[in-house]
Design an enzyme around this catalytic site. Structure first.
Site, PDB file in Angstrom:
ATOM      1  N   ALA A  16       4.825  -0.038  46.196  1.00 39.74           N
ATOM      2  CA  ALA A  16       5.798   0.784  45.578  1.00 39.74           C
ATOM      3  C   ALA A  16       5.879   0.732  44.172  1.00 39.74           C
ATOM      4  O   ALA A  16       6.924   1.115  43.678  1.00 39.74           O
ATOM      5  CB  ALA A  16       7.154   0.480  46.329  1.00 39.74           C
ATOM      6  N   ARG A  18       3.910   2.475  42.079  1.00 37.42           N
ATOM      7  CA  ARG A  18       3.510   3.541  41.760  1.00 37.42           C
ATOM      8  C   ARG A  18       3.411   4.803  42.813  1.00 37.42           C
ATOM      9  O   ARG A  18       3.591   4.307  43.785  1.00 37.42           O
ATOM     10  CB  ARG A  18       2.282   3.631  40.930  1.00 37.42           C
ATOM     11  CG  ARG A  18       1.187   3.263  41.862  1.00 37.42           C
ATOM     12  CD  ARG A  18      -0.225   3.187  40.642  1.00 37.42           C
ATOM     13  NE  ARG A  18       0.056   2.177  39.619  1.00 37.42           N
ATOM     14  CZ  ARG A  18      -0.528   0.943  39.632  1.00 37.42           C
ATOM     15  NH1 ARG A  18      -1.214   0.558  40.554  1.00 37.42           N
ATOM     16  NH2 ARG A  18      -0.161   0.139  38.650  1.00 37.42           N
ATOM     17  N   GLY A  19       2.983   5.807  42.620  1.00 30.07           N
ATOM     18  CA  GLY A  19       2.808   7.229  43.664  1.00 30.07           C
ATOM     19  C   GLY A  19       3.967   7.276  44.663  1.00 30.07           C
ATOM     20  O   GLY A  19       4.979   7.098  44.101  1.00 30.07           O
ATOM     21  N   GLY A  21       5.038   5.718  47.073  1.00 31.69           N
ATOM     22  CA  GLY A  21       5.916   4.432  47.237  1.00 31.69           C
ATOM     23  C   GLY A  21       7.069   4.429  46.511  1.00 31.69           C
ATOM     24  O   GLY A  21       8.126   4.224  46.589  1.00 31.69           O
ATOM     25  N   ASP A  75       0.223  -9.240  47.562  1.00 30.90           N
ATOM     26  CA  ASP A  75      -1.054  -8.671  48.375  1.00 30.90           C
ATOM     27  C   ASP A  75      -1.101  -8.982  49.729  1.00 30.90           C
ATOM     28  O   ASP A  75      -0.741  -9.756  50.315  1.00 30.90           O
ATOM     29  CB  ASP A  75      -2.020  -9.650  47.577  1.00 30.90           C
ATOM     30  CG  ASP A  75      -3.488  -8.904  48.260  1.00 30.90           C
ATOM     31  OD1 ASP A  75      -3.428  -8.021  49.134  1.00 30.90           O
ATOM     32  OD2 ASP A  75      -4.776  -9.210  47.522  1.00 30.90           O
ATOM     33  N   TYR A 173     -13.309   4.674  55.558  1.00 31.58           N
ATOM     34  CA  TYR A 173     -11.814   5.127  55.275  1.00 31.58           C
ATOM     35  C   TYR A 173     -10.976   5.816  56.291  1.00 31.58           C
ATOM     36  O   TYR A 173      -9.834   5.450  56.595  1.00 31.58           O
ATOM     37  CB  TYR A 173     -11.903   6.088  53.950  1.00 31.58           C
ATOM     38  CG  TYR A 173     -10.658   6.825  53.614  1.00 31.58           C
ATOM     39  CD1 TYR A 173      -9.388   5.598  53.332  1.00 31.58           C
ATOM     40  CD2 TYR A 173     -10.202   7.963  53.944  1.00 31.58           C
ATOM     41  CE1 TYR A 173      -8.062   6.440  52.763  1.00 31.58           C
ATOM     42  CE2 TYR A 173      -8.923   8.641  53.589  1.00 31.58           C
ATOM     43  CZ  TYR A 173      -7.894   7.850  53.187  1.00 31.58           C
ATOM     44  OH  TYR A 173      -6.747   8.214  52.937  1.00 31.58           O
TER      45      TYR A 173
END
Length: 292
Positions: A16, A18-19, A21, A75, A173
């Site tokens: 959270a 950036r973006g 989150g 992490d 992915y």
């Protein structure tokens, strides 16, 4: 099925800094503005000149609007760090009511161009990290349910679409991202007896973030703002925990909540030709994704 009140609850949000989150935590319609205690669990503890935002900068922004926040360097590939972050969250706020598994890694290359280092990174964060955060938050979510606080787990992951076209260009992915969605598929019925909701949310279109601007030139103009995801998240989390086992799409959530097509235009540039996001096409009917 509305719980109406989020104030006083505690949300543990991965990735959270950036973006999406960050938007869920902090944007115009956000958890912080609803009075939710925010735990920012992410790796970004130092400034990156290419990608703005750290756990501390987001925490400061939340404090500036009067919110309560705990930034924790974490992490989510490390079980020790996840356990510690959850421990600190519970010590600070007394429990966890909402878990948002947002942290994700992306590498959209074919198999021959995806070495094991990339495979391990994506699966370690997306699938394993999501499972691990949910596993370690579960005791606290169960306690939340016992108190009648309507706990939720929300994955930022797509509906499961088995069309080979979503595997062939980026098998690793897709496997990693679908790992998050498979957690919804299994955990929703598994946790139902405890009164814990488990859902997924995915954007209809690409979303404008700093990371997108860095990896895809020109796509930003064809994307919606992160606010659409935070607005949809609020709608979902304000429902009680019987609203579970859904693969929600952001604009469908908002339209079902009373937004109009015109309202949705505020999330994109005027006249923009929007780019559909991965994994969505006509082979996944709405009734198989959502029970709003």
């Amino acid at each position: 099925m509305s719980t109406n009140q989020l104030k006083g609850k505690t949300a543990f949000i991965t990735g959270a800094s950036r973006g999406i989150g960050r938007a869920i935590a902090l944007s115009t319609n956000s958890l912080a503005k609803e009075g939710v205690n925010i735990v920012i669990a992410a790796k970004s503890t130092e400034v990156n000149p290419k990608l703005p935002g750290t756990i501390y900068s987001v925490a400061e922004e939340i404090k500036q609007i009067g919110g309560q926040c705990l930034p924790v360097g974490c992490d989510i590939r490390s079980e020790e760090q996840v356990v510690n972050a959850i421990k600190l969250a519970v010590e600070r706020f007394g429990g966890i009511d909402i878990l948002i598994n947002n942290a994700s890694a992306i590498w959209t290359q074919r198999t021959e161009d995806t070495p094991m280092k990339r495979y391990d990174l994506m699966n370690g964060i997306n699938a394993r990290g999501t499972y691990m955060c949910t596993y370690h938050c579960l005791p606290h979510l169960r306690e939340s349910a016992k108190k009648g606080r309507q706990p939720h787990v929300l994955m930022i992951s797509p509906p499961l679409n088995m069309d080979p076209k979503w595997f062939q260009p980026h098998t690793a992915y897709t496997m990693a991202k679908y790992g998050m969605s498979m957690c919804v598929l299994g955990m929703a019925p598994d946790f139902e007896e405890y009164g814990i909701a488990v859902n997924a949310l995915w954007p209809r279109t690409s979303i404008s973030t700093s990371a997108l601007k860095m990896i895809a030139d020109g796509l930003d103009d064809m994307s919606r703002s992160v606010d659409i995801m935070s607005d949809a998240t609020l709608v979902i989390l304000k429902k009680d925990s019987r609203c579970t086992a859904n693969f929600f799409i952001d604009d469908e959530v908002l339209l079902d909540a009373g937004y109009t097509e015109k309202d949705l235009t505020k999330y994109s540039k005027p006249g923009a030709e929007l780019q559909m996001d991965f994994f969505l096409d006509d082979t996944v009917p709405k009734q198989l994704r959502s029970k709003l």
